[in-house]
Motif scaffolding. Structure first.
Motif, PDB file in Angstrom:
ATOM      1  N   TRP A 166       0.723  -1.218  -0.126  1.00 51.10           N
ATOM      2  CA  TRP A 166       0.030  -0.094   0.083  1.00 51.10           C
ATOM      3  C   TRP A 166       0.899   1.300  -0.094  1.00 51.10           C
ATOM      4  CZ3 TRP A 166      -5.332  -0.088  -0.057  1.00 51.10           C
ATOM      5  CH2 TRP A 166      -5.963  -1.313  -0.026  1.00 51.10           C
ATOM      6  N   ALA A 167       0.260   2.296  -0.485  1.00 54.55           N
ATOM      7  CA  ALA A 167       1.008   3.519  -0.599  1.00 54.55           C
ATOM      8  C   ALA A 167      -0.018   4.677  -0.510  1.00 54.55           C
ATOM      9  CB  ALA A 167       1.803   3.893  -1.961  1.00 54.55           C
ATOM     10  N   TYR A 194       7.039  -2.014   1.909  1.00 64.00           N
ATOM     11  CA  TYR A 194       7.786  -3.279   1.645  1.00 64.00           C
ATOM     12  C   TYR A 194       8.360  -3.595   3.137  1.00 64.00           C
ATOM     13  CZ  TYR A 194      10.381  -7.110  -0.336  1.00 64.00           C
ATOM     14  OH  TYR A 194      10.850  -8.499  -0.829  1.00 64.00           O
ATOM     15  N   PRO A 195       8.120  -5.153   3.522  1.00 62.02           N
ATOM     16  CA  PRO A 195       7.077  -6.010   3.117  1.00 62.02           C
ATOM     17  C   PRO A 195       5.735  -5.687   2.848  1.00 62.02           C
ATOM     18  CG  PRO A 195       8.729  -6.919   4.786  1.00 62.02           C
ATOM     19  CD  PRO A 195       8.859  -5.325   4.908  1.00 62.02           C
ATOM     20  N   ALA A 196       5.425  -6.203   1.963  1.00 67.53           N
ATOM     21  CA  ALA A 196       3.724  -5.659   1.386  1.00 67.53           C
ATOM     22  C   ALA A 196       2.860  -6.377   2.903  1.00 67.53           C
ATOM     23  CB  ALA A 196       3.102  -6.773   0.422  1.00 67.53           C
ATOM     24  N   ILE A 197       1.935  -6.052   3.127  1.00 65.76           N
ATOM     25  CA  ILE A 197       0.982  -6.150   4.358  1.00 65.76           C
ATOM     26  C   ILE A 197      -0.484  -6.896   3.909  1.00 65.76           C
ATOM     27  CG2 ILE A 197       2.025  -4.624   5.773  1.00 65.76           C
ATOM     28  CD1 ILE A 197      -0.572  -2.765   5.626  1.00 65.76           C
ATOM     29  N   THR A 198      -1.147  -7.583   4.794  1.00 59.37           N
ATOM     30  CA  THR A 198      -2.450  -8.193   4.317  1.00 59.37           C
ATOM     31  C   THR A 198      -3.539  -7.301   4.958  1.00 59.37           C
ATOM     32  OG1 THR A 198      -2.314  -9.615   6.538  1.00 59.37           O
ATOM     33  CG2 THR A 198      -1.227 -10.446   4.441  1.00 59.37           C
ATOM     34  N   GLY A 199      -4.813  -7.740   4.470  1.00 57.72           N
ATOM     35  CA  GLY A 199      -5.888  -7.191   5.069  1.00 57.72           C
ATOM     36  C   GLY A 199      -5.967  -7.006   6.626  1.00 57.72           C
ATOM     37  N   PRO A 269       8.000   4.779   2.321  1.00 57.97           N
ATOM     38  CA  PRO A 269       6.579   5.069   2.588  1.00 57.97           C
ATOM     39  C   PRO A 269       6.163   4.865   3.714  1.00 57.97           C
ATOM     40  CG  PRO A 269       7.070   3.654   0.706  1.00 57.97           C
ATOM     41  CD  PRO A 269       8.308   3.659   1.272  1.00 57.97           C
ATOM     42  N   ARG A 270       5.264   5.613   4.307  1.00 57.03           N
ATOM     43  CA  ARG A 270       4.568   5.603   5.427  1.00 57.03           C
ATOM     44  C   ARG A 270       3.925   4.437   6.015  1.00 57.03           C
ATOM     45  NH1 ARG A 270       4.353  10.384   2.947  1.00 57.03           N
ATOM     46  NH2 ARG A 270       4.478  12.259   3.980  1.00 57.03           N
ATOM     47  N   THR A 271       3.963   3.702   6.913  1.00 61.06           N
ATOM     48  CA  THR A 271       3.107   2.731   7.786  1.00 61.06           C
ATOM     49  C   THR A 271       2.066   3.519   7.665  1.00 61.06           C
ATOM     50  OG1 THR A 271       3.311   3.661   9.882  1.00 61.06           O
ATOM     51  CG2 THR A 271       4.952   2.160   9.057  1.00 61.06           C
ATOM     52  N   LEU A 276      -2.364   7.338   8.830  1.00 66.12           N
ATOM     53  CA  LEU A 276      -3.782   7.750   9.497  1.00 66.12           C
ATOM     54  C   LEU A 276      -3.418   9.043  10.342  1.00 66.12           C
ATOM     55  CD1 LEU A 276      -4.968   4.171  10.428  1.00 66.12           C
ATOM     56  CD2 LEU A 276      -6.276   5.849   8.927  1.00 66.12           C
ATOM     57  N   THR A 277      -2.400   9.122  11.016  1.00 66.23           N
ATOM     58  CA  THR A 277      -1.978  10.206  11.734  1.00 66.23           C
ATOM     59  C   THR A 277      -1.914  11.484  10.744  1.00 66.23           C
ATOM     60  OG1 THR A 277      -1.085   9.022  13.589  1.00 66.23           O
ATOM     61  CG2 THR A 277      -0.192  11.269  13.371  1.00 66.23           C
ATOM     62  N   ASP A 278      -1.141  11.358   9.827  1.00 69.62           N
ATOM     63  CA  ASP A 278      -0.922  12.604   8.778  1.00 69.62           C
ATOM     64  C   ASP A 278      -2.015  13.059   8.161  1.00 69.62           C
ATOM     65  OD1 ASP A 278       1.898  12.512   9.484  1.00 69.62           O
ATOM     66  OD2 ASP A 278       2.595  11.533   7.602  1.00 69.62           O
ATOM     67  N   MET A 279      -3.037  11.953   7.968  1.00 71.10           N
ATOM     68  CA  MET A 279      -4.236  12.351   7.560  1.00 71.10           C
ATOM     69  C   MET A 279      -5.139  13.124   8.460  1.00 71.10           C
ATOM     70  SD  MET A 279      -4.152  11.678   4.202  1.00 71.10           S
ATOM     71  CE  MET A 279      -5.805  12.054   3.849  1.00 71.10           C
ATOM     72  N   GLY A 280      -4.705  13.129   9.892  1.00 75.59           N
ATOM     73  CA  GLY A 280      -5.446  13.623  10.759  1.00 75.59           C
ATOM     74  C   GLY A 280      -6.826  13.116  10.986  1.00 75.59           C
TER      75      GLY A 280
END
Length: 281
Positions: A166-167, A194-199, A269-271, A276-280
């Protein structure tokens, strides 16, 4: 240095404008209405994807152009790709950075993003192609986010164990600014976790951020289509559902380290939690 940014008031273009402005660069914002005010832009220009002449005029003399294809029908996207390539060929900006937005750029797909990537290569203009997989901003759609908040479930049309790099649009903006500053880097640059994450990893991050238990819930591409159609229209929603149906046959949507932003640009890239934090939220 002057940089021309497509969709400067939209989800992908606005973060690029903000990042360039923060870096002290001069920005020309491309919009459908030249009367709008775009924070961070020195100039606002009305240029339609459907007009090669308007695009050519906008690109002429630019040190860099950031382009992406809007969420419209695939037929319109192909037309826009042809117009962008023709304008780049005529105007010869110093550099072009194209974000494929998760669409495949393999020529065998015959898609608009592939046509644009291939066409840019044929112009001879220095360029780079950013290839994200899935955008975290997809998870902000009301159907998804409201379900997280109301019943602690994160619905999405992928398998629970399907790894994705995800990005966010913020990550893309960081990569665009870096690529404008690094003309030596050309070709494909993959942006994503990276590594990729799951649902379930996504659901856990949402739960930690909101302070509640959240579980991942697999839905069908058709359920997703019906949820996004009111936002983007029936035609584009059908295209999106088709893409998720095709994705279901893949083992994952993970980037590879070799051409990643982490390796080529030194950008991580962001975790999901950081985003979520950066998006407020």
């Amino acid at each position: 240095m002057t940089y021309v940014i497509h969709g400067a008031t939209g989800a992908q273009g606005a973060p690029v404008v903000a990042a360039l402005a923060a870096a002290g660069q001069s920005v020309t914002a491309l919009t459908r209405n030249a009367d709008v005010v775009v924070a961070g832009a020195q100039r606002v220009v009305a240029a339609d994807y459907g007009s090669t002449a308007e695009l050519t005029e906008a690109y002429r003399g630019a040190d860099g152009v950031f382009v992406h294809l809007p969420v419209v029908s695939e037929e319109d996207r192909r037309d826009y790709a042809r117009n962008i390539v023709a304008a780049v060929r005529a105007a010869r900006p110093a550099r072009v950075v194209f974000s494929a937005g998760g669409a495949p750029i393999d020529p065998e797909t015959g898609g608009a993003a592939a046509a644009l990537a291939g066409g840019l290569a044929e112009t001879g203009v220095p360029h780079a192609v950013i290839t994200p997989t899935l955008f975290l901003e997809n998870l902000l759609m009301p159907y998804v986010l409201d379900t997280v908040r109301e019943r602690g479930a994160l619905p999405y049309p992928i398998r629970a164990g399907f790894p994705v790099s995800w990005a966010s649009h913020l990550d893309i903006a960081d990569a665009v600014v870096a690529l404008f500053d690094r003309p030596d880097i050309t070709g494909v640059v993959s942006v994503g976790q990276y590594p990729a994450i799951t649902g379930p990893d996504l659901a856990e991050a949402f739960g930690a951020h909101f302070g509640k238990d959240v579980v991942f819930e697999q839905i069908t591409p058709e359920q997703f289509r019906s949820s996004v159609a009111p936002l983007i229209g029936e035609g584009p929603a059908a295209d999106v559902a088709g893409a998720y149906a095709a994705m279901s046959a893949l083992p994952d949507r993970s980037i590879t380290p070799e051409n990643s932003a982490q390796k080529l640009l030194g950008i991580t890239p962001r975790t999901t939690g950081q985003w979520l934090t950066d998006m407020g939220l």
